[in-house]
Design an enzyme around this catalytic site. Structure first.
Site, PDB file in Angstrom:
ATOM      1  N   GLU A  33     -68.525  16.061  24.541  1.00  0.00           N
ATOM      2  CA  GLU A  33     -67.446  15.900  25.514  1.00  0.00           C
ATOM      3  C   GLU A  33     -67.745  16.517  26.884  1.00  0.00           C
ATOM      4  O   GLU A  33     -67.065  17.444  27.335  1.00  0.00           O
ATOM      5  CB  GLU A  33     -66.137  16.478  24.956  1.00  0.00           C
ATOM      6  CG  GLU A  33     -65.689  15.778  23.688  1.00  0.00           C
ATOM      7  CD  GLU A  33     -64.320  16.218  23.189  1.00  0.00           C
ATOM      8  OE1 GLU A  33     -63.766  15.514  22.333  1.00  0.00           O
ATOM      9  OE2 GLU A  33     -63.797  17.260  23.646  1.00  0.00           O
ATOM     10  N   GLU A  55     -65.514  12.554  16.028  1.00  0.00           N
ATOM     11  CA  GLU A  55     -64.344  13.389  15.722  1.00  0.00           C
ATOM     12  C   GLU A  55     -63.114  12.506  15.665  1.00  0.00           C
ATOM     13  O   GLU A  55     -62.921  11.659  16.523  1.00  0.00           O
ATOM     14  CB  GLU A  55     -64.073  14.461  16.805  1.00  0.00           C
ATOM     15  CG  GLU A  55     -65.067  15.582  16.879  1.00  0.00           C
ATOM     16  CD  GLU A  55     -64.746  16.575  18.016  1.00  0.00           C
ATOM     17  OE1 GLU A  55     -63.565  16.682  18.420  1.00  0.00           O
ATOM     18  OE2 GLU A  55     -65.686  17.226  18.484  1.00  0.00           O
TER      19      GLU A  55
END
Length: 446
Positions: free
Chosen positions: A166, A351
């Site tokens: 991220e 995720e």
């Protein structure tokens, strides 16, 4: 009974990150990370929580891997702490740090669990932050050096690698919103970080090609499912901006097409380095897969008074304990969209999961039906994307364990395994047993 079967060889996994679970941040010669210093600064983390103990995985790693094995989960995505390996960020290698991860990798392989290693999941060595961290162009060299140490020490056994987790969160939440380490609020620094994250990623991929001959390497992005508040052109444009800025295009457009997305440039050209385009050819290093993280959806509208002229509209939808709206079709949308826009050779959901206010019942169990419902709905939507040709190769639940949820501290529980922080006792939640069954059946039973 209707069973949604997944392709043969589909990889079912669980995910964690070093600072969120390990504890013992300074043990055995490790250097300080920016999350160590940030969490130890009063006011940054809810309840003054820090990662000093976390899930004590540094000492209980064996027990945690045994839980993964017991659940029958086939893959484990975890991250390596940069300051454990290079306490000063560059230079001297800390053998005890290598030893810790070697034990984890060897134990996983003995048990037939595939390791997916994230090179960077937010715990930058504090020594490098003192030199400017992600805002310093030299970080591409520092990251290449760190990556090389990992590839040379673990690349014989670890074949699946992720450069960055991220990077949008690293750059924007850490350097513009100031909510994550290093806690800065400077838009120029934030966009320099975006650019240097891309440069560092590409350098690591290049080193990987030289050192690990038979592995795969990719990168992981956060994503939201943005929908317009109305059919008005300005709201539809707000959605396009949010997708390009907040989701994978901010990074995949440079990697695949050699420039930032159109609406991002319109908004942020002045904040990027003057001659950023000179770096684009090296940023276009080929990757083997894209990892997508997905949790939630958002209704957005044009708002002339808001930063970037976009604001969120709250909906009357079920929400998780994070206040995040539950929109399962968003995972289908993001999978279809990445194929349509960039067509990566392979995709993983790296995720997906939810925080709820879990409690241990009198029977000693954790009955988290809400998390089962969440996971079932999202896995079903991922299955639908596969039926429509998306090359989705695996799915990782966030998270194996309840853990240190960054600025939220220990107040939010994402695990399929409950952690009693006072005793460090682990209790597999109902969702853990449910997920184990999904893995065993390689699919969902309706």
């Amino acid at each position: 009974m209707n069973v949604k079967k997944f392709p043969e060889g589909f990889l079912w996994g669980v995910a964690t990150a070093s600072y969120q679970i390990e504890g013992s941040p300074l043990a055995d010669g490790a250097g300080m990370s920016i999350w160590h210093t940030f969490s130890h600064t009063p006011g940054n983390v809810k309840n003054g929580d820090t990662g000093d103990v976390a899930c004590d995985h540094y000492n209980r790693w064996k027990e945690d891997i045994e839980i993964i094995e017991k659940l029958g989960v086939k893959a484990y995505r975890f991250s390596i702490s940069w300051p454990r390996i290079l306490p000063e960020g560059t230079g001297r290698v800390n053998q005890k740090g290598l030893d810790f991860y070697n034990r984890i990798i060897d134990t996983l392989l003995e048990k037939g669990i595939t390791p997916f290693v994230t090179i960077y999941h937010w715990d930058l060595p504090f020594a490098l932050q003192l030199k400017g961290g992600w805002a310093n162009r030299e970080i591409a060299d520092w990251f290449a050096e760190y990556s090389r140490v990992l590839f040379e020490n673990f690349g014989d056994r670890v074949k699946n690698w992720i450069t960055l987790n991220e990077p949008w969160v690293v750059a924007i939440v850490g350097h513009l919103y100031g909510v994550h380490a290093p806690g800065m609020r400077d838009i120029y620094v934030a966009f320099r970080a975006v650019h240097n994250l891309l440069r560092a990623h590409a350098r690591a991929v290049k080193v990987f090609r030289e050192t690990v001959k038979d592995g795969k390497i990719g990168i992981v992005f956060n994503n939201g499912y943005f929908e317009p508040a109305s059919e008005k052109e300005e709201d539809i444009r707000a959605v396009r901006f949010m997708h390009q800025f907040n989701n994978y295009p901010l990074f995949l457009n440079p990697i695949y097409r050699g420039d930032y997305p159109e609406l991002v440039l319109e908004f942020a050209r002045e904040y990027l380095p003057e001659n950023y385009k000179d770096d684009m050819s090296e940023i276009q290093e080929k990757i083997d897969f894209v990892g997508l993280n997905y949790y939630s959806g958002h209704l957005v509208k044009f708002d002339p008074d808001a930063p970037a002229k976009v604001s969120f509209v709250e909906r009357d939808l079920p929400k998780t304990a994070m206040g995040w709206e539950i929109v399962p079709e968003g995972i289908y949308w993001i999978l279809k969209k990445v194929k349509e826009e960039y067509n990566p050779p392979e995709v993983y959901i790296t995720e997906n999961g939810a925080a709820f206010d879990d409690v241990v019942s009198e029977d000693g169990r954790v009955h988290d039906q809400n998390r089962i419902d969440y996971l079932k709905a999202h896995i079903g939507q991922a299955w639908k994307a596969i039926q429509e040709g998306v090359p989705l190769k695996g799915y990782f639940v966030w998270s194996l364990l309840d853990n240190f949820e960054w600025a939220e501290g220990y107040s939010k529980r994402f695990g399929i395994v409950y952690v009693d922080y006072s005793t460090q006792k682990r209790i597999v939640k109902d969702s853990g047993y449910w997920y184990s069954n999904v893995v065993k059946n390689n699919g969902l039973e309706d």
